[in-house]
Scaffold this motif. Structure first.
Motif, PDB file in Angstrom:
ATOM      1  N   ALA A 243      -8.806  -8.750  -4.247  1.00  6.47           N
ATOM      2  CA  ALA A 243      -9.031  -7.602  -3.372  1.00  6.47           C
ATOM      3  C   ALA A 243      -7.779  -6.736  -3.287  1.00  6.47           C
ATOM      4  O   ALA A 243      -6.662  -7.211  -3.481  1.00  6.47           O
ATOM      5  CB  ALA A 243      -9.427  -8.076  -1.970  1.00  6.47           C
ATOM      6  N   ILE A 244      -8.013  -5.475  -2.987  1.00  6.78           N
ATOM      7  CA  ILE A 244      -6.937  -4.516  -2.733  1.00  6.78           C
ATOM      8  C   ILE A 244      -7.316  -3.755  -1.475  1.00  6.78           C
ATOM      9  O   ILE A 244      -8.470  -3.353  -1.314  1.00  6.78           O
ATOM     10  CB  ILE A 244      -6.772  -3.529  -3.904  1.00  6.78           C
ATOM     11  N   ARG A 245      -6.336  -3.569  -0.553  1.00 10.49           N
ATOM     12  CA  ARG A 245      -6.623  -2.797   0.652  1.00 10.49           C
ATOM     13  C   ARG A 245      -5.487  -1.833   0.935  1.00 10.49           C
ATOM     14  O   ARG A 245      -4.342  -2.070   0.547  1.00 10.49           O
ATOM     15  CB  ARG A 245      -6.883  -3.695   1.856  1.00 10.49           C
ATOM     16  N   GLY A 246      -5.846  -0.733   1.612  1.00  8.35           N
ATOM     17  CA  GLY A 246      -4.848   0.263   1.941  1.00  8.35           C
ATOM     18  C   GLY A 246      -5.337   1.192   3.031  1.00  8.35           C
ATOM     19  O   GLY A 246      -6.379   0.976   3.637  1.00  8.35           O
ATOM     20  N   GLU A 247      -4.564   2.238   3.253  1.00 11.63           N
ATOM     21  CA  GLU A 247      -4.921   3.265   4.229  1.00 11.63           C
ATOM     22  C   GLU A 247      -4.295   4.572   3.778  1.00 11.63           C
ATOM     23  O   GLU A 247      -3.073   4.654   3.594  1.00 11.63           O
ATOM     24  CB  GLU A 247      -4.419   2.883   5.625  1.00 11.63           C
TER      25      GLU A 247
ATOM     26  N   VAL B   6       3.133   3.687   2.072  1.00 13.28           N
ATOM     27  CA  VAL B   6       2.822   2.563   1.181  1.00 13.28           C
ATOM     28  C   VAL B   6       1.308   2.448   1.078  1.00 13.28           C
ATOM     29  O   VAL B   6       0.612   2.243   2.071  1.00 13.28           O
ATOM     30  CB  VAL B   6       3.419   1.238   1.723  1.00 13.28           C
ATOM     31  N   ASN B   7       0.811   2.602  -0.144  1.00 15.26           N
ATOM     32  CA  ASN B   7      -0.625   2.498  -0.362  1.00 15.26           C
ATOM     33  C   ASN B   7      -0.834   2.124  -1.824  1.00 15.26           C
ATOM     34  O   ASN B   7      -0.402   2.878  -2.692  1.00 15.26           O
ATOM     35  CB  ASN B   7      -1.304   3.824  -0.033  1.00 15.26           C
TER      36      ASN B   7
ATOM     37  N   ARG C  68       2.958  -5.226   1.545  1.00 17.02           N
ATOM     38  CA  ARG C  68       4.085  -4.318   1.751  1.00 17.02           C
ATOM     39  C   ARG C  68       3.647  -3.288   2.775  1.00 17.02           C
ATOM     40  O   ARG C  68       2.751  -2.481   2.514  1.00 17.02           O
ATOM     41  CB  ARG C  68       4.465  -3.645   0.439  1.00 17.02           C
ATOM     42  N   GLN C  69       4.269  -3.282   3.956  1.00 15.49           N
ATOM     43  CA  GLN C  69       3.907  -2.370   5.045  1.00 15.49           C
ATOM     44  C   GLN C  69       4.751  -1.092   5.035  1.00 15.49           C
ATOM     45  O   GLN C  69       4.253  -0.030   5.351  1.00 15.49           O
ATOM     46  CB  GLN C  69       4.074  -3.065   6.403  1.00 15.49           C
ATOM     47  N   GLU C  70       6.036  -1.225   4.702  1.00 13.41           N
ATOM     48  CA  GLU C  70       6.968  -0.094   4.761  1.00 13.41           C
ATOM     49  C   GLU C  70       7.577   0.147   3.388  1.00 13.41           C
ATOM     50  O   GLU C  70       7.787  -0.781   2.610  1.00 13.41           O
ATOM     51  CB  GLU C  70       8.083  -0.374   5.783  1.00 13.41           C
TER      52      GLU C  70
ATOM     53  N   GLU D  23       5.837  -8.819  -0.359  1.00 15.32           N
ATOM     54  CA  GLU D  23       6.071 -10.231  -0.063  1.00 15.32           C
ATOM     55  C   GLU D  23       4.755 -10.997  -0.153  1.00 15.32           C
ATOM     56  O   GLU D  23       3.717 -10.530   0.316  1.00 15.32           O
ATOM     57  CB  GLU D  23       6.647 -10.350   1.353  1.00 15.32           C
ATOM     58  N   PHE D  24       4.792 -12.198  -0.744  1.00 18.37           N
ATOM     59  CA  PHE D  24       3.599 -13.042  -0.801  1.00 18.37           C
ATOM     60  C   PHE D  24       3.424 -13.748   0.542  1.00 18.37           C
ATOM     61  O   PHE D  24       4.339 -14.392   1.038  1.00 18.37           O
ATOM     62  CB  PHE D  24       3.694 -14.084  -1.915  1.00 18.37           C
ATOM     63  N   VAL D  25       2.240 -13.615   1.118  1.00 22.57           N
ATOM     64  CA  VAL D  25       1.911 -14.272   2.377  1.00 22.57           C
ATOM     65  C   VAL D  25       0.731 -15.207   2.105  1.00 22.57           C
ATOM     66  O   VAL D  25      -0.370 -14.747   1.782  1.00 22.57           O
ATOM     67  CB  VAL D  25       1.540 -13.244   3.472  1.00 22.57           C
ATOM     68  N   PRO D  26       0.941 -16.532   2.204  1.00 16.07           N
ATOM     69  CA  PRO D  26      -0.161 -17.466   1.948  1.00 16.07           C
ATOM     70  C   PRO D  26      -1.232 -17.358   3.028  1.00 16.07           C
ATOM     71  O   PRO D  26      -0.946 -16.979   4.166  1.00 16.07           O
ATOM     72  CB  PRO D  26       0.504 -18.840   1.969  1.00 16.07           C
TER      73      PRO D  26
END
Length: 185
Positions: free
Chosen positions: A110-114, A119-120, A151-153, A159-162
Motif C-alpha cells: 500500500a501507499i498513502r499520502g495527502e 512529503v507525499n 516520512r512525515q516531514e 523510517e521503517f515502523v513495524p
C-alpha cells in the motif's frame, strides 16, 4: 434502501477512542460484474465526525479472480474533510490465496499520502495477513504483520515502523447468496 447492485445506508454512532468520536454518515454503495472474473465496487460517503468535521470519502475497488484459490484486489480511497490540508489518499494491492474453505493468506502492498503536504507519499507499507474462521462460521481471526516506511516531514529520513495486529471480525446479516425467506400465504 437496497437494490440488486446498489444500496443507500444512513448511520450514526460513536467510535470508542479517547476522547470518544461521534459521527453521522450517509453512504451510497454500488457494485457491478464487469466480466466473469472481474468485480467493481464503489462507495461514496458524506459524513460529519467530531474529530474531522464535515467531509466526503470515495472508495473504488476492483477484484479479479485468478483461478479457483487466488484473487487480486486493487483498492483506492480518497477522503476530504475540514481537518485535511488536501485530499487524503490510499491505494493498495492485495493478493489473496485460499488455503482451505476456512483459511487464507494475503500479501498487501500500500501507499498513502495527502495532497497539500511537502512529503507525499507519507508511507509505503507491506503486510502479510493470515485469516481463519474460528469457532463459528461468522467469526474470523486475522493476524497481520509487516510494516511501513514512513516520512512525515521533509527534514526527516524515511523510517521503517513495524506493525502487528490481531483482528477479530464478526459478520452480521444474510450471506450474499442467501435469499430472504418467502412470505407465507
Amino acid at each position: 434502501m437496497r437494490g440488486t447492485r446498489s444500496r443507500l445506508n444512513l448511520g450514526a454512532g460513536v467510535r470508542l477512542r479517547t476522547p470518544p468520536d461521534p459521527y453521522v454518515q450517509a453512504s451510497y454503495w454500488y457494485q457491478d460484474r464487469l466480466a466473469d472474473n472481474l468485480l467493481f465496487r464503489a462507495r461514496q460517503t458524506v459524513f460529519w465526525e467530531n474529530e474531522d468535521g464535515f467531509g466526503t470519502a470515495t472508495r473504488l475497488v476492483f477484484e479479479r479472480a485468478l483461478g479457483e484459490t487466488r484473487m487480486l484486489r486493487w483498492g483506492n480511497h480518497l477522503r476530504i474533510s475540514e481537518a485535511t490540508d488536501g485530499v487524503r489518499w490510499n491505494t493498495n494491492l492485495t493478493l489473496f490465496n485460499a488455503l482451505s474453505a476456512s483459511r487464507a493468506i494475503a500479501l498487501r502492498g500500500a501507499i498513502r499520502g495527502e495532497t497539500g503536504r511537502e512529503v507525499n507519499p507519507i508511507e509505503y507499507q507491506l503486510l502479510l495477513i493470515h485469516r481463519q474462521r474460528v469457532l463459528r462460521e461468522w467469526l474470523v481471526l486475522e493476524l497481520r504483520g509487516g510494516g511501513g516506511w514512513i516520512r512525515q516531514e521533509l527534514a526527516e529520513a524515511r523510517e521503517f515502523v513495524p506493525e502487528a495486529a490481531v483482528v477479530l471480525e464478526m459478520s452480521f446479516g444474510r450471506r450474499p447468496r442467501e435469499r430472504a425467506p418467502a412470505a407465507e400465504d
